[in-house]
Write a protein that holds these residues in place. Structure first.
Motif, PDB file in Angstrom:
ATOM      1  N   SER A   1       6.301  87.574 -17.270  1.00  0.00           N
ATOM      2  CA  SER A   1       7.365  86.980 -17.605  1.00  0.00           C
ATOM      3  C   SER A   1       8.597  87.791 -17.199  1.00  0.00           C
ATOM      4  CB  SER A   1       7.491  86.740 -19.153  1.00  0.00           C
ATOM      5  OG  SER A   1       7.921  87.989 -19.900  1.00  0.00           O
ATOM      6  N   SER A   2       9.854  87.236 -17.242  1.00  0.00           N
ATOM      7  CA  SER A   2      11.259  87.866 -16.936  1.00  0.00           C
ATOM      8  C   SER A   2      11.648  88.237 -18.410  1.00  0.00           C
ATOM      9  CB  SER A   2      12.221  86.940 -16.250  1.00  0.00           C
ATOM     10  OG  SER A   2      12.344  85.815 -16.925  1.00  0.00           O
ATOM     11  N   LEU A   3      11.130  88.411 -19.328  1.00  0.00           N
ATOM     12  CA  LEU A   3      11.513  88.855 -20.768  1.00  0.00           C
ATOM     13  C   LEU A   3      12.522  90.039 -20.737  1.00  0.00           C
ATOM     14  CD1 LEU A   3      11.735  87.820 -23.412  1.00  0.00           C
ATOM     15  CD2 LEU A   3       9.552  89.120 -24.203  1.00  0.00           C
ATOM     16  N   THR A   4      13.660  90.231 -21.126  1.00  0.00           N
ATOM     17  CA  THR A   4      14.322  91.455 -21.139  1.00  0.00           C
ATOM     18  C   THR A   4      14.668  91.914 -22.389  1.00  0.00           C
ATOM     19  OG1 THR A   4      16.339  90.205 -21.051  1.00  0.00           O
ATOM     20  CG2 THR A   4      15.296  91.023 -18.764  1.00  0.00           C
ATOM     21  N   ALA A   5      15.264  92.862 -22.715  1.00  0.00           N
ATOM     22  CA  ALA A   5      15.776  93.246 -23.977  1.00  0.00           C
ATOM     23  C   ALA A   5      16.894  92.335 -24.609  1.00  0.00           C
ATOM     24  CB  ALA A   5      16.128  94.916 -24.076  1.00  0.00           C
ATOM     25  N   ASP A   6      17.663  91.769 -23.747  1.00  0.00           N
ATOM     26  CA  ASP A   6      18.565  90.837 -23.866  1.00  0.00           C
ATOM     27  C   ASP A   6      17.979  89.679 -25.050  1.00  0.00           C
ATOM     28  OD1 ASP A   6      20.388  92.158 -22.595  1.00  0.00           O
ATOM     29  OD2 ASP A   6      20.482  90.745 -20.984  1.00  0.00           O
ATOM     30  N   ARG A   7      16.724  89.473 -24.885  1.00  0.00           N
ATOM     31  CA  ARG A   7      16.143  88.335 -25.692  1.00  0.00           C
ATOM     32  C   ARG A   7      16.113  88.645 -26.850  1.00  0.00           C
ATOM     33  NH1 ARG A   7      15.478  85.596 -21.303  1.00  0.00           N
ATOM     34  NH2 ARG A   7      14.017  86.030 -19.653  1.00  0.00           N
TER      35      ARG A   7
ATOM     36  N   LYS B   1      11.913  82.189  -6.680  1.00  0.00           N
ATOM     37  CA  LYS B   1      12.921  83.254  -6.941  1.00  0.00           C
ATOM     38  C   LYS B   1      14.155  82.715  -7.318  1.00  0.00           C
ATOM     39  CE  LYS B   1      10.703  85.501  -2.717  1.00  0.00           C
ATOM     40  NZ  LYS B   1      10.991  85.881  -1.315  1.00  0.00           N
ATOM     41  N   SER B   2      14.537  81.348  -6.767  1.00  0.00           N
ATOM     42  CA  SER B   2      15.581  80.500  -7.359  1.00  0.00           C
ATOM     43  C   SER B   2      15.579  80.423  -8.673  1.00  0.00           C
ATOM     44  CB  SER B   2      15.719  79.572  -6.633  1.00  0.00           C
ATOM     45  OG  SER B   2      15.959  79.750  -5.083  1.00  0.00           O
ATOM     46  N   ALA B   3      14.398  79.937  -9.206  1.00  0.00           N
ATOM     47  CA  ALA B   3      14.152  79.692 -10.734  1.00  0.00           C
ATOM     48  C   ALA B   3      14.265  81.069 -11.662  1.00  0.00           C
ATOM     49  CB  ALA B   3      12.882  79.298 -11.095  1.00  0.00           C
ATOM     50  N   LYS B   4      13.788  82.002 -11.044  1.00  0.00           N
ATOM     51  CA  LYS B   4      14.052  83.479 -11.979  1.00  0.00           C
ATOM     52  C   LYS B   4      15.717  83.821 -11.845  1.00  0.00           C
ATOM     53  CE  LYS B   4      12.199  87.895 -12.314  1.00  0.00           C
ATOM     54  NZ  LYS B   4      13.401  88.596 -12.602  1.00  0.00           N
ATOM     55  N   LYS B   5      16.318  83.571 -10.917  1.00  0.00           N
ATOM     56  CA  LYS B   5      17.772  84.138 -10.905  1.00  0.00           C
ATOM     57  C   LYS B   5      18.479  83.158 -11.916  1.00  0.00           C
ATOM     58  CE  LYS B   5      18.294  85.404  -6.019  1.00  0.00           C
ATOM     59  NZ  LYS B   5      18.946  85.258  -4.799  1.00  0.00           N
ATOM     60  N   VAL B   6      18.147  82.098 -12.130  1.00  0.00           N
ATOM     61  CA  VAL B   6      18.722  81.078 -13.352  1.00  0.00           C
ATOM     62  C   VAL B   6      18.306  81.579 -14.584  1.00  0.00           C
ATOM     63  CG1 VAL B   6      18.474  78.677 -14.246  1.00  0.00           C
ATOM     64  CG2 VAL B   6      18.908  79.014 -11.793  1.00  0.00           C
TER      65      VAL B   6
ATOM     66  N   ASP C   1      17.360  84.588 -15.264  1.00  0.00           N
ATOM     67  CA  ASP C   1      18.004  85.929 -15.372  1.00  0.00           C
ATOM     68  C   ASP C   1      19.720  85.671 -16.181  1.00  0.00           C
ATOM     69  OD1 ASP C   1      15.747  86.943 -14.877  1.00  0.00           O
ATOM     70  OD2 ASP C   1      16.408  87.866 -12.780  1.00  0.00           O
ATOM     71  N   LYS C   2      20.029  84.633 -15.452  1.00  0.00           N
ATOM     72  CA  LYS C   2      21.600  84.225 -15.926  1.00  0.00           C
ATOM     73  C   LYS C   2      21.572  83.786 -17.231  1.00  0.00           C
ATOM     74  CE  LYS C   2      24.443  82.097 -13.243  1.00  0.00           C
ATOM     75  NZ  LYS C   2      25.170  80.837 -12.413  1.00  0.00           N
ATOM     76  N   HIS C   3      20.478  83.154 -17.706  1.00  0.00           N
ATOM     77  CA  HIS C   3      20.709  82.555 -19.260  1.00  0.00           C
ATOM     78  C   HIS C   3      19.691  83.182 -20.092  1.00  0.00           C
ATOM     79  CE1 HIS C   3      23.516  79.720 -17.540  1.00  0.00           C
ATOM     80  NE2 HIS C   3      22.537  79.507 -16.604  1.00  0.00           N
TER      81      HIS C   3
ATOM     82  N   ARG D   1      13.789  80.840 -19.767  1.00  0.00           N
ATOM     83  CA  ARG D   1      12.705  82.185 -19.387  1.00  0.00           C
ATOM     84  C   ARG D   1      11.813  81.645 -18.232  1.00  0.00           C
ATOM     85  NH1 ARG D   1      11.625  84.418 -25.429  1.00  0.00           N
ATOM     86  NH2 ARG D   1      13.341  83.539 -26.395  1.00  0.00           N
ATOM     87  N   PHE D   2      11.384  82.375 -17.734  1.00  0.00           N
ATOM     88  CA  PHE D   2      10.667  82.381 -16.514  1.00  0.00           C
ATOM     89  C   PHE D   2       9.350  83.089 -16.623  1.00  0.00           C
ATOM     90  CE2 PHE D   2       9.663  81.394 -12.075  1.00  0.00           C
ATOM     91  CZ  PHE D   2       9.250  82.528 -11.570  1.00  0.00           C
ATOM     92  N   LEU D   3       8.051  82.370 -16.218  1.00  0.00           N
ATOM     93  CA  LEU D   3       6.827  82.839 -16.176  1.00  0.00           C
ATOM     94  C   LEU D   3       6.311  82.973 -14.876  1.00  0.00           C
ATOM     95  CD1 LEU D   3       5.041  81.351 -19.266  1.00  0.00           C
ATOM     96  CD2 LEU D   3       6.249  83.572 -19.257  1.00  0.00           C
ATOM     97  N   ASP D   4       5.790  84.058 -14.372  1.00  0.00           N
ATOM     98  CA  ASP D   4       5.377  84.093 -12.960  1.00  0.00           C
ATOM     99  C   ASP D   4       3.597  84.099 -13.438  1.00  0.00           C
ATOM    100  OD1 ASP D   4       4.370  84.748 -10.426  1.00  0.00           O
ATOM    101  OD2 ASP D   4       5.188  87.084 -10.541  1.00  0.00           O
TER     102      ASP D   4
END
Length: 278
Positions: free
Chosen positions: A42-48, A191-196, A198-200, A205-208
């Protein structure tokens, strides 16, 4: 997507022994996945973890509630063959589930996505999901800018309806003559989906899914069917189990045990009949 690979004839429905094989194969796949996927995909970050209360609210106003309670599943025919075990797994975990994955479409990018944009608002209003899961389709063709614009539109549409958006990358699949001219767009879509996402970070959320499937459609890990594109019951069940684990990491969701849903009537769904599954 529909089966445009005319070189593969439609085969007969799998035999009844499939149900038992699904459970055994799924259990084995889970053990293999645990070893192979040390990351959460996932692209989970501390912001979540510091999301605002507005972003963390469910439609009924509960803050920081475990999700999902109601899940809407989107995708093309790859998502369509994954929907039966996903539905069974969600039902076993007491989650309302609905799939609008569509063969030959289901995407959100370009002109081919028009039916999706006509259907989605109606489903959001009637079904009232708190999580919408969109698996990137094999039809998400366009430039990276067009893809990002489409995923931004999807995020806004879903978030405005009070739900969070979870975008999942597609599994690796055979790029045949039908897809050849769109190969570049197929590669840029995640890659495009992950950028979106990451903006929100609070609402998208994005799962790879390569953490589960890998990136080679011909490898055993990819669990593609004979057409090189779709997964049979075993692969679809492995995805459902992996997806439940990701929901736990993202939302605190507790998935049902695999043996509660990995066999059952879903294994005989007609969607598997053309795939030559055994």
């Amino acid at each position: 997507m529909n089966s445009k690979n005319t070189s593969s004839p439609l085969l007969q429905r799998p035999t009844r022994r499939t149900a038992g094989l699904v459970l055994a194969a799924t259990t084995a796949a889970l053990a293999l996945t645990a070893c192979q996927a040390s990351g959460d995909g996932s692209s989970l970050t501390a912001d979540r973890n510091t999301a605002s209360s507005a972003d963390r609210q469910t439609p009924d106003g509960q803050k920081n509630a475990t999700k999902p309670h109601r899940m809407l599943w989107m995708g093309d025919s790859i998502g369509e063959v994954q929907a039966p075990p996903l539905g069974a797994a969600m039902k076993a975990a007491h989650v309302a589930f609905k799939s609008i994955a569509a063969a030959g479409g289901g995407g959100v990018v370009g002109e081919i996505a028009q039916p999706t944009w006509e259907q989605l608002p109606k489903e959001l209003t009637s079904f009232k999901p708190d999580v919408v899961a969109y698996q990137i389709t094999t039809y998400d063709w366009g430039t990276p800018g067009e893809q990002r614009a489409a995923y931004e539109r999807l995020a806004k549409t879903v978030n405005d309806a009070g739900a969070e958006l979870l975008i999942v990358s597609a599994p690796p699949f055979k790029v045949d003559d039908f897809y050849r001219s769109h190969e570049a767009a197929i590669k840029t879509a995640p890659k495009s989906a992950k950028k979106v996402a990451d903006k929100h970070p609070n609402t998208v959320r994005f799962l790879d899914a390569s953490a589960l499937w890998g990136t080679d459609s011909t490898a055993a890990k990819a669990q593609r069917g004979k057409d090189g594109i779709h997964s049979c019951q075993q692969g679809s069940a492995a995805f459902a189990a992996w997806f439940g684990e990701q929901l736990h990491k993202q939302y605190g969701f507790t998935p049902a045990a695999v043996d509660q849903w990995a066999t059952g009537s879903w294994t005989s769904e007609k969607v598997y009949a053309p795939l030559g599954c055994k």
